[in-house]
Write a protein that holds these residues in place. Sequence first.
Motif, PDB file in Angstrom:
ATOM      1  N   VAL A 136       0.835  -1.199   0.000  1.00 42.91           N
ATOM      2  CA  VAL A 136       0.000   0.000   0.000  1.00 42.91           C
ATOM      3  C   VAL A 136       0.871   1.250   0.000  1.00 42.91           C
ATOM      4  N   THR A 151       2.343   1.706  -3.419  1.00 38.76           N
ATOM      5  CA  THR A 151       1.327   2.202  -4.357  1.00 38.76           C
ATOM      6  C   THR A 151       1.143   3.702  -4.196  1.00 38.76           C
ATOM      7  N   THR A 194      -6.363   4.269  -1.496  1.00 38.21           N
ATOM      8  CA  THR A 194      -5.848   3.004  -0.965  1.00 38.21           C
ATOM      9  C   THR A 194      -6.507   2.706   0.378  1.00 38.21           C
TER      10      THR A 194
END
Length: 299
Positions: free
Chosen positions: A198, A201, A216
Amino acid sequence: MDEPAAPVAWLQITVETERASLAEAIFESFDAEAVTVLDAGDDITVENTPHEHPGFEASRVTGLFTHGTLAAPIERALQDTLGNDATIEVNTLADEHWASAWLAQHPPLHFGHRLWIAPHEAPVDVDDDAIVVRLDPGLAFGTGTHPTTALCLEWLAEADIAGRHVLDYGCGSGILAVAAARLGAASVTAVDIDDQAVRATRENAERNGVSQCIETPALDGIGARTFDIVLANILAKPLIALAPTLTGHAAPGAPLVLSGLLTRQIEDVKNAYTGAFTFEESAIREDWVRLDARRNGHD
C-alpha cells in the motif's frame, strides 16, 4: 594540476533467500540507500490464501550502501539471522557502472500501442501520445517483467479505461493502478493485505502525478461498492477464495481480469465464478494465464 576525483563507489550486497522480509529489515537497519526485491528465478510462486502475504518461492534481495560502508557487519547479520537459508554476494560498483548496469537490467517495457513502463532515470524515445509510467523495482511486487503483470498491462493498454472506476485488488507496487490512472480512469481503488504494498502504491502514484485519483483504503473499507473494471493479479488459491468478494464488486457488464494462475488451474478458477461471469479466450504466456470475463447483466 588537480588530480581528477576518483569515482564514487557503492557497496552492493545481494542475498538469495526464502525470507525476504528479514533480509529487507537487516538492510534497512544498516541504512541502505535502496533495497530491491526480485524473484530469484522463474519457479512457481508460493500460493497463499487471501489472508497471507504474497511472496516469491525465493527472492534476490539487494541492498545498496554508500561509499565507506563496511560489508562484514552486514554479512554477519544476514548469516546470523538467515543461517543456511541465505546465499550472499558482495560487490563494489563505481557510480557510473551502477547506473548503467541498473538501467541495463531494467529497460523500458512497451505494452500495446502507447503504454510504457520505465525506471525513472531510463530514457524513453516515444511518440507524443505515449503514456509512460515511471516505476523503479523496489520493496513491493510488480515491475512489469513477470508474465502475470505483463499480461494485465497488455489488457489495460488496449481497454477502454477513460472515465471508468477501477478496482485493483492485490495492488502490489501499484503498477496496474497507476497505469489505469495514467490511461484515463476516473478513479482507481487499490487494496492489498500488505502494508508495504500500500505504501509503495501511494509513493508510485505520487511520483507519477496521479495520487489525486488513486485511493488506498483498507480491505474492509470498500464496503458494497461496485466498479466498472475489476483487476486481480494474485494467485489461483486466493482468486478462488475471493470469488464472492470480486463478484460483488463487479458492476453488471464490468470486465473482470484475473491473473496469477497457471494453465492447469484455469478450470478451477473459472468454476469459482461460474454463473456470474462470461469468460472470453484466455491469454497465456510461459504457462501463466490471464482470464478475461464480463459480469453478467446489463451495462
